[in-house]
Design a protein around this motif. Structure first.
Motif, PDB file in Angstrom:
ATOM      1  N   GLU A  61      -6.907   1.216  -6.621  1.00 11.54           N
ATOM      2  CA  GLU A  61      -7.516   0.246  -5.700  1.00 11.54           C
ATOM      3  C   GLU A  61      -8.429  -0.764  -6.392  1.00 11.54           C
ATOM      4  O   GLU A  61      -8.701  -1.827  -5.843  1.00 11.54           O
ATOM      5  CB  GLU A  61      -8.320   0.965  -4.607  1.00 11.54           C
ATOM      6  CG  GLU A  61      -7.485   1.818  -3.682  1.00 11.54           C
ATOM      7  CD  GLU A  61      -7.336   3.252  -4.180  1.00 11.54           C
ATOM      8  OE1 GLU A  61      -8.232   3.743  -4.890  1.00 11.54           O
ATOM      9  OE2 GLU A  61      -6.315   3.868  -3.854  1.00 11.54           O
ATOM     10  N   LYS A  81      -1.482   1.177  -5.017  1.00 13.29           N
ATOM     11  CA  LYS A  81      -0.767  -0.019  -4.581  1.00 13.29           C
ATOM     12  C   LYS A  81       0.414  -0.267  -5.510  1.00 13.29           C
ATOM     13  O   LYS A  81       0.353   0.034  -6.701  1.00 13.29           O
ATOM     14  CB  LYS A  81      -1.687  -1.238  -4.602  1.00 13.29           C
ATOM     15  CG  LYS A  81      -2.855  -1.141  -3.663  1.00 13.29           C
ATOM     16  CD  LYS A  81      -3.776  -2.330  -3.839  1.00 13.29           C
ATOM     17  CE  LYS A  81      -5.044  -2.128  -3.031  1.00 13.29           C
ATOM     18  NZ  LYS A  81      -6.018  -3.182  -3.269  1.00 13.29           N
ATOM     19  N   GLU A 133      -4.745  -7.339  -7.678  1.00 14.39           N
ATOM     20  CA  GLU A 133      -3.308  -7.456  -7.416  1.00 14.39           C
ATOM     21  C   GLU A 133      -2.708  -8.730  -8.004  1.00 14.39           C
ATOM     22  O   GLU A 133      -1.626  -8.699  -8.596  1.00 14.39           O
ATOM     23  CB  GLU A 133      -3.011  -7.429  -5.905  1.00 14.39           C
ATOM     24  CG  GLU A 133      -3.328  -6.129  -5.225  1.00 14.39           C
ATOM     25  CD  GLU A 133      -4.704  -6.135  -4.572  1.00 14.39           C
ATOM     26  OE1 GLU A 133      -5.540  -7.010  -4.916  1.00 14.39           O
ATOM     27  OE2 GLU A 133      -4.956  -5.260  -3.742  1.00 14.39           O
ATOM     28  N   GLU A 157       0.875  -1.172   0.000  1.00 13.93           N
ATOM     29  CA  GLU A 157       0.000   0.000   0.000  1.00 13.93           C
ATOM     30  C   GLU A 157       0.912   1.221   0.000  1.00 13.93           C
ATOM     31  O   GLU A 157       1.769   1.367   0.874  1.00 13.93           O
ATOM     32  CB  GLU A 157      -0.880   0.015   1.254  1.00 13.93           C
ATOM     33  CG  GLU A 157      -1.876  -1.111   1.328  1.00 13.93           C
ATOM     34  CD  GLU A 157      -3.083  -0.888   0.439  1.00 13.93           C
ATOM     35  OE1 GLU A 157      -3.388   0.278   0.110  1.00 13.93           O
ATOM     36  OE2 GLU A 157      -3.711  -1.890   0.075  1.00 13.93           O
TER      37      GLU A 157
END
Length: 147
Positions: A73, A56, A77, A51
């Motif tokens: 966000e 990120k 990921e 973060e």
């Protein structure tokens, strides 16, 4: 959405950078220095997802090279983590055994690395993951250069 894509060596020198949203040049250098310092200071046992400010960081290390991707966000990921590996596999397919000499390959073939990245990412969105389709335009350019 992907905000930026960086390739950095172990000494912290940026070898490739691509931004998918406008950031002023002086802010880019500050951002890159901070991002690089953050990623290089982490141990191999730590998570590759960080973060950082309002986004990120996803990174992977290959030999002497770190690939760092900044995302918002809403981006997945794990999908970006796998995208990084797919990108390196495409480089490996095109340049043959690139992982061990990845920094030199990038330095001497930066234009081709940009073409590969541009085939995979458009306006910050991953648009292609099929290795054959990614390499097709580059192979056509190679054939044209030979003749």
């Amino acid at each position: 959405m992907i905000k930026f894509f960086l390739m950095v060596n172990k000494q912290g020198q940026t070898r490739l950078s691509r931004y998918y949203e406008h950031i002023e040049i002086n802010k880019r250098t500050i951002l890159e220095a901070d991002v690089i310092k953050t990623c290089l200071s982490r141990s191999k046992e730590q998570c590759s997802f960080i973060e950082y400010k309002d986004f990120k960081l996803i990174y992977r290390q290959y030999a002497a090279l770190f690939i760092v991707v900044g995302i918002n966000e809403t981006e997945n990921e794990m999908a970006v983590y796998e995208f990084i590996h797919n990108f390196v596999e495409v480089l490996d397919m095109y340049f043959s055994r690139v992982v061990s000499l990845i920094v030199k390959v990038i330095m001497f073939n930066l234009d081709k690395v940009h073409i590969i990245l541009d085939e995979m990412v458009l306006n910050g969105c991953i648009v292609e993951t099929n290795k054959a389709r990614i390499l097709a335009p580059l192979l056509i350019l190679d054939k044209m250069a030979e003749s």
